[in-house]
Design an enzyme around this catalytic site. Structure first.
Site, mmCIF file in Angstrom:
data_model
loop_
_atom_site.group_PDB
_atom_site.id
_atom_site.type_symbol
_atom_site.label_atom_id
_atom_site.label_comp_id
_atom_site.label_asym_id
_atom_site.label_seq_id
_atom_site.Cartn_x
_atom_site.Cartn_y
_atom_site.Cartn_z
ATOM 1 N N GLU A 1 24.730 56.904 30.127
ATOM 2 C CA GLU A 1 24.317 57.083 31.446
ATOM 3 C C GLU A 1 25.325 56.463 32.312
ATOM 4 O O GLU A 1 25.199 55.364 33.159
ATOM 5 C CB GLU A 1 23.018 56.208 31.520
ATOM 6 C CG GLU A 1 21.941 56.342 30.459
ATOM 7 C CD GLU A 1 20.550 55.821 30.473
ATOM 8 O OE1 GLU A 1 19.757 56.290 30.715
ATOM 9 O OE2 GLU A 1 20.539 54.494 30.399
ATOM 10 N N CYS B 1 11.717 53.526 33.384
ATOM 11 C CA CYS B 1 12.293 52.704 34.603
ATOM 12 C C CYS B 1 12.357 53.456 35.965
ATOM 13 O O CYS B 1 11.956 52.800 36.814
ATOM 14 C CB CYS B 1 13.883 52.499 34.350
ATOM 15 S SG CYS B 1 14.694 53.920 33.675
HETATM 16 O O1 FUB Z 1 17.913 49.446 30.493
HETATM 17 C C1 FUB Z 1 17.066 49.611 31.229
HETATM 18 C C2 FUB Z 1 16.865 50.684 32.200
HETATM 19 O O2 FUB Z 1 16.692 51.992 31.279
HETATM 20 C C3 FUB Z 1 18.482 51.158 32.757
HETATM 21 O O3 FUB Z 1 18.518 50.457 33.931
HETATM 22 C C4 FUB Z 1 18.148 52.652 32.882
HETATM 23 O O4 FUB Z 1 19.293 53.230 33.043
HETATM 24 C C5 FUB Z 1 17.639 53.090 31.575
HETATM 25 O O5 FUB Z 1 18.604 52.847 30.474
HETATM 26 ZN ZN ZN Z 2 15.779 54.913 35.491
#
Ligand code: FUB
Ligand code: ZN
Length: 653
Positions: free
Chosen positions: A322, A415
Site C-alpha cells: 500500500e 479503514c
Molecule cells: O493499518 C491500518 C489501516 O489499514 C491503514 O492505514 C490502511 O492502509 C490499511 O492497511
Molecule cells: Zn483506508
C-alpha cells in the site's frame, strides 16, 4: 443495534457528562498559527448545493451505514465479548476498534448539526461499552484484551494499539467539540494518561509503527490544555526513525522508520502511515514552533506532491505494501490510491495551510476532495472504493477486494468508509480561517461563513455559487465596524479570473500565494463577484510519468473527467479511443446519476493490427479506424452504473 444496557449515567466521569460544546475548529492551534480555524458551527453549507448535498448524504446514508456495519462486522461484539455480553469469537482485523472510533468521530462532528435519537442512542451505548471494557489503569484495546497470548504494547510493529488509541482520542475530541458530550473524553484521557506513563519522558523509548496517535495527542492537548499529551506527541515524533521496525518483513521504509523525521524527506513506504505521520509532525510544529520540523515537512511535501501524487489527488502507486512508488511512478491502471491516503493528505495539507498561509496546500485539498475523495463513495452513499485506480481495463478481474470493479458495501479492512464519514461530517471546518488581517476563504462552496473581523465584530459572508460545476460566485459580505481584509483563494487552474467589487472591476491581481485580497471598508457591506471561467482543459503529465506518455486528461474547473465504456457508442472499445487535443469535448448537461455537466465531442477509434502482441512499430489498421463521439463524466461519478471499463488518461491522436 447494540445490546449493552448499562445506564450511561453510571459511566465514570471526572467532568460533567454534557456541558457546552467547545466548537473548537479543526486542529485549531493553541499557539498562534498564521491562520486560525473557525469554530465548527461558523460555516454552513447551502442544502441542495454540491458540498451541502454531500454532507447531507453522509449524514443520512454513510454514517448510518457505518453504524450498521460496526454491528455486522463484529467491531462492537469484539468489545461486548470482554464484558460477557457476546459469546462470539473476535471478528475482523485486530485494529477493528478503530472502525468504531472513526464512526464515533463522524457522529461527533455531525452533532454540531444535532443528532437523531437513533444516532444519539448509538453514542450512549458505544460510550457505555467502551467505559465498561476499559481497564482500571486506562488500557483499552479489544484485540489485546481478548487475546491471552498477546501482551500489552508487546508488538508495536503490528498491534496498532496506539493507532486505535489515537482514533479513540479523536472521536472524544469531536464529541466534545461538536455537542459538549465529554463522556468519551474521560475515557480517552484515561487511556492517554496511561500512554504518558508508559511512553512519556523517562519511560520506554518506543513508538507505534502506524502513526496516528501523534496528531490525536496534539488535538487532545488542544481540547484539554494538558501539556503532557503534547509532550508525548513530540516525543513520538522525535523518537521515530531509529530503526525499531527494520528487518523482518516490510522493512524500515514501509514504517517511515529508516531515518529521523528531519532527515526522512522523501515520501516513502506505506502511504497512509507516511501522511498521518506528516500531519502529526506538522501538528507538533504548530504547537511548539520548532522550525526544523516545518522545514522537513516542506521538503517532504515537495517529494509527495511534485513527484508522487496522481492528478486525482491520490497517493500510493503500489498495491504491494500500500506504498508510494519511486518519483513519477504513477501508473493509472495499477494505482493503489487508497481512500485513506487521500484523506490523510487532505488533513496534512490543512495543517500546512495553517502553518504557512500558502494557497498551494488548499489547492491540493481541493484536488483531493473533488476527485479521489469524492470518487470513493457511490451516489447512494453506501458503497465505497478502497483503492481508486485511474483506469479500469476491459476484462478486469474485479473479484478481489484489492481492486474491485465497483464500490463495495464494506471491506474486511474497513479503514476507508468511516474515514470518509468523519471527514465529510467535519468538512465545513476546512472552508475558511481568520487572522489579525481578516478572513480567508480557501474552498469555494455555496453557504454562509460567520467569522470575527479583526475588530471583534462578527461578519457574515454568503456565498452563492454552483461550484464546482460553474465558476460564477457572488459573495455578499456584511459590514464590520473597522476595515478588514477578505482573502479569497483563486484556484490555480483558473487562468483568467475576473472580479468585481461592488459592481466595479477589481484591478488587484491574485497574489503569489494564490489569494485575492479585498479590503472591506469600515461600516460598509461589500458585494464581490467572482467569475472563474471553466473551459475544458487538456492536462498532460510530466514527461517522466512514462505510464501516461502520449495521453491527456480532461479537466474542467477542479474536476478531473474520465471516459467510461457505458457512455461510448456501441462497439467502440475504450482502450481504442483516441482524442484530438486540438478539438476537446465540450460541456453539456449531464445524463447520468449525479452528473451535472458532462463533456461530449469528437474522437477517433484507432484499432491497431491485432495479429500479435508484439512486433515492429505498429501502424493503425486504417480499415478499422473511424470517427466517433466521446462522452466524459467527472471521475468522481464513475462506476455508478455497474461494472465498466474507465480511463482518466486518454491517448491522443
Ligand atoms: O493499518 C491500518 C489501516 O489499514 C491503514 O492505514 C490502511 O492502509 C490499511 O492497511
Ligand atoms: Zn483506508
Amino acid at each position: 443495534m447494540m445490546h449493552t444496557q448499562t445506564d450511561p449515567s453510571t459511566t465514570p466521569t471526572a467532568e460533567p457528562s454534557v456541558t457546552g460544546a467547545s466548537l473548537r475548529g479543526l486542529a485549531a492551534p493553541v499557539r498562534q498559527p498564521r491562520l486560525v480555524p473557525l469554530l465548527m458551527d461558523a460555516v454552513k453549507f447551502e442544502p441542495g448545493r454540491h458540498l451541502g448535498e454531500w454532507q447531507q448524504l453522509n449524514r443520512d446514508a454513510t454514517v448510518p451505514h457505518c453504524i450498521e456495519n460496526l454491528e455486522s462486522s463484529g467491531a462492537l461484539d469484539n468489545l461486548r465479548r470482554l464484558v460477557e455480553s457476546s459469546d462470539l469469537p473476535f471478528r475482523g482485523l485486530w485494529f477493528a476498534d478503530s472502525d468504531l472510533h472513526k464512526t464515533l468521530e463522524a457522529v461527533g462532528w455531525e452533532s454540531v448539526r444535532g443528532l437523531s435519537p437513533g444516532v444519539a442512542h448509538f453514542v450512549d451505548e458505544a460510550v457505555t461499552l467502551l467505559a465498561s471494557v476499559q481497564e482500571d489503569d486506562g488500557y483499552l484495546d479489544s484485540w489485546v484484551q481478548g487475546s491471552p497470548a498477546q501482551a500489552r504494547w508487546d508488538d508495536l510493529r503490528f498491534s496498532h494499539e496506539m493507532y486505535c488509541a489515537g482514533h479513540l482520542m479523536q472521536a472524544a475530541v469531536a464529541l466534545s467539540r461538536g455537542c459538549g458530550d465529554r463522556r468519551l473524553l474521560v475515557i480517552a484521557r484515561k487511556l492517554a494518561d496511561l500512554l504518558v506513563a508508559e511512553f512519556g519522558e523517562g519511560a520506554r523509548d518506543v513508538y507505534d509503527s502506524h502513526p496516528e496517535v501523534e496528531t490525536a495527542l496534539v488535538e487532545l492537548y488542544r481540547e484539554t490544555g494538558h501539556t503532557p499529551y503534547l509532550e508525548l506527541a513530540q516525543r513520538q515524533v522525535e523518537l521515530r526513525g531509529r530503526g525499531l521496525f527494520s528487518g523482518e518483513s516490510f522493512g524500515a521504509q514501509y514504517f517511515q522508520d529508516h531515518a529521523p523525521v528531519r532527515e526522512a524527506t522523501e515520501a516513502i513506504g506505506h502511504a497512509v502511515r507516511q501522511l498521518y505521520l506528516a500531519a502529526g509532525v506538522t501538528d507538533v510544529y504548530l504547537e511548539t514552533g520548532d522550525e526544523s520540523l516545518l522545514e522537513a515537512m516542506k521538503e517532504l511535501w515537495d517529494s509527495a506532491f511534485t513527484t508522487k501524487t496522481y492528478i486525482t489527488g491520490a497517493h500510493g502507486s503500489r498495491h504491494r505494501d500500500e506504498a508510494y512508488g519511486d518519483p513519477y511512478e504513477l501508473p493509472p491502471d495499477r494505482a493503489y490510491a487508497e481512500t485513506c491516503a487521500a484523506i490523510a493528505a487532505f488533513q496534512w495539507n490543512w495543517r500546512m495551510l495553517l502553518a504557512t498561509g500558502e494557497g498551494q496546500y488548499a489547492e491540493e485539498m481541493e484536488r483531493a476532495l473533488y476527485n479521489n475523495i469524492a470518487a470513493a463513495t457511490s451516489c447512494s452513499g453506501k458503497q465505497f472504493f478502497y483503492s481508486n485506480p485511474l483506469q479500469l481495463r476491459t476484462g478486469h478481474d474485479g473479484t478481489t477486494e484489492d481492486a474491485p470493479s465497483e464500490r463495495l458495501d464494506w471491506y474486511s479492512c474497513a479503514c476507508c468508509p468511516p474515514n470518509l464519514a468523519r471527514l465529510i461530517a467535519s468538512l465545513q471546518g476546512y472552508v475558511a480561517t481568520s487572522n489579525s488581517q481578516g478572513v480567508q476563504l480557501h474552498l469555494l462552496a455555496a453557504g454562509t461563513v460567520r467569522a470575527n473581523a479583526p475588530d471583534g465584530s462578527t461578519v457574515t459572508i454568503t456565498v452563492e455559487t454552483e461550484y464546482p460545476w460553474d465558476g460564477i460566485c457572488r459573495l455578499d459580505v456584511s459590514a464590520a465596524a473597522s476595515s478588514w481584509e477578505l482573502a479569497i483563494r483563486v484556484p490555480a487552474w483558473c487562468d483568467e479570473p475576473s472580479i468585481t467589487v461592488n459592481g466595479s472591476p477589481f484591478g488587484v491581481p491574485v497574489g503569489p500565494d494564490g489569494y485575492l485580497r479585498v479590503q472591506c471598508a469600515a461600516g460598509e457591506a461589500t458585494v464581490i463577484g467572482l467569475d472563474l471561467p471553466m473551459p475544458v482543459r487538456a492536462v498532460s503529465a510530466h514527461p517522466r510519468v512514462d505510464a501516461v506518455r502520449g495521453c491527456i486528461a480532461l479537466a474542467r474547473g477542479p474536476l478531473v473527467y474520465c471516459i467510461e465504456q457505458v457512455d461510448q457508442p456501441e462497439g467502440d472499445l475504450l482502450e481504442d479511443i483516441r482524442i484530438d487535443q486540438a478539438s476537446l469535448p465540450q460541456p453539456v448537461p449531464g445524463t447520468s446519476p449525479g452528473v451535472v455537466t458532462q463533456l461530449v465531442g469528437e474522437g477517433r477509434v484507432l484499432a491497431t493490427r491485432p495479429s500479435s502482441l508484439y512486433g515492429d512499430p505498429r501502424q493503425e489498421d486504417v480499415a478499422a479506424t473511424h470517427e466517433t463521439t466521446i462522452t466524459a463524466i467527472p471521475y468522481f461519478r464513475w462506476a455508478n452504473r455497474g461494472s465498466n471499463a474507465m480511463r482518466v488518461w486518454i491517448p491522443t491522436i
